[in-house]
Design an enzyme around this catalytic site. Structure first.
Site, PDB file in Angstrom:
ATOM      1  N   LYS A  16      -5.481  28.578  24.686  1.00 59.78           N
ATOM      2  CA  LYS A  16      -6.454  28.501  23.593  1.00 59.78           C
ATOM      3  C   LYS A  16      -7.457  29.630  23.799  1.00 59.78           C
ATOM      4  O   LYS A  16      -8.122  29.700  24.853  1.00 59.78           O
ATOM      5  CB  LYS A  16      -7.154  27.141  23.620  1.00 59.78           C
ATOM      6  N   ASP A 102     -13.555  12.982  18.465  1.00 58.13           N
ATOM      7  CA  ASP A 102     -12.631  13.577  17.496  1.00 58.13           C
ATOM      8  C   ASP A 102     -11.209  13.054  17.723  1.00 58.13           C
ATOM      9  O   ASP A 102     -10.250  13.830  17.718  1.00 58.13           O
ATOM     10  CB  ASP A 102     -12.664  15.100  17.578  1.00 58.13           C
TER      11      ASP A 102
END
Length: 254
Positions: A16, A102
Site C-alpha cells: 500500500k 470502518d
C-alpha cells in the site's frame, strides 16, 4: 493511494503506497501504519514492514466479503461464521484499546474464498482510533462508510467500542440479506429516516440484529465477547453446530 501485489524478500506481499504529497494525507497514512503495526492476531492482517510512504502486508489468498456477496446472500451458517470471525478480531482490538471504525465487506477477507473453508481476516486501519496514541488525527470527524458506520460515529464520536458492534450487526444483516439494512444510510444517520429493511434470516437472529443496530449505543451488546456469546447461543438454537469444526481460526462457541 496505490495498492498492488508484489514480491518482497522472496515472498508474495501486498503493498500500500501513498501516492500524493500532502501533509494531512501523510499523517493519516502513518497513523494507519502505527495502529496496524501494534497489532498481532491471526485474524488481523498487520504490516510486516513499513516506510514513510509504504506499508507492506503479507499476501492473503482469497477475496473480500464484498466479492463473495456479489454472488448473493449467505446462509445463516455462513453469515454467523463470518460474523464470529470478525468478532474474534474485534474482541482483540478492543482489548488493545483500538476501535476499527470502518468494518465493512471490503475490509473483511475470506482467505480461501470457498464457502465452508473460510479464514476470516480484518484489514485496513485507516480510520481507526487507538487509546495508545497521544493524538487522534481523525478527532471530531465524520469519517467512515455511511452504510456501515454507527450514528454516534457520524456525529464525530470516536473510540466507542460499541460503534464496531453496530458495524458487525450491519455486516451480519448484509450477509443474510445481500444488502445493508438502511437504503437511505445518510438519512438514517442524520435522524431523518427510520426505515429499516425487513429483518433477514431466521427469527433466532432477529434480536441480535435489532440490538446491534440500535441508534443508542447503550442498547447494543456491552462488548464484543457478549455479542459473540449471543451469536453462539443463536447458532446452537438453530442447530448449526460448532464453528471450529470447520473453521479452525474461529474460536469455538462455549
Amino acid at each position: 493511494m496505490r495498492c498492488e501485489a508484489a514480491l518482497w524478500q522472496g515472498r508474495p506481499v501486498f503493498v500500500k503506497t501513498l501516492g500524493i504529497d500532502d501533509p494531512d494525507a501523510l499523517a493519516r497514512f502513518q497513523h494507519e501504519g502505527r495502529v496496524a503495526a501494534s497489532l498481532s492476531h491471526p485474524q488481523i492482517v498487520s504490516p510486516i514492514a513499513a516506510s514513510e510512504t509504504q506499508l507492506i502486508f503479507p499476501f492473503v489468498e482469497g477475496g473480500t466479503l464484498r466479492e463473495c456477496l456479489m454472488t448473493g446472500a449467505l446462509s445463516p451458517a455462513q453469515a454467523t461464521e463470518v460474523a464470529l470471525g470478525v468478532l474474534n478480531a474485534v474482541s482483540y482490538l478492543h482489548a488493545q484499546g483500538v476501535t476499527h471504525h470502518d468494518l465493512k465487506p471490503e475490509n473483511v477477507l475470506l482467505a480461501d474464498g470457498e464457502p465452508g473453508f473460510w479464514n476470516v481476516r480484518v484489514v485496513d486501519f485507516g480510520m481507526s482510533h487507538s487509546r495508545q496514541l497521544p493524538l487522534d488525527i481523525h478527532s471530531g470527524t465524520r469519517m467512515g462508510t455511511p452504510h456501515f458506520m454507527a450514528p454516534e460515529q457520524f456525529r464525530g464520536v470516536r473510540g466507542d467500542a460499541r460503534s464496531d458492534l453496530y458495524s458487525v450487526g450491519v455486516l451480519l444483516f448484509d450477509c443474510l440479506a445481500g444488502h445493508p439494512p438502511f437504503e437511505d444510510a445518510l438519512g438514517w444517520l442524520a435522524g431523518l429516516n427510520q426505515t429499516l429493511a425487513p429483518l433477514p434470516g431466521p427469527v433466532a437472529l432477529h434480536a441480535i440484529l435489532t440490538s446491534t443496530l440500535a441508534r443508542d449505543p447503550a442498547l447494543r451488546p456491552a462488548s464484543a465477547n457478549e455479542l459473540r456469546f449471543q451469536l453462539c447461543q443463536a447458532r446452537q438454537q438453530l442447530g448449526l453446530g460448532r464453528v471450529a469444526d470447520r473453521f479452525p481460526d474461529v474460536s469455538p462457541c462455549p
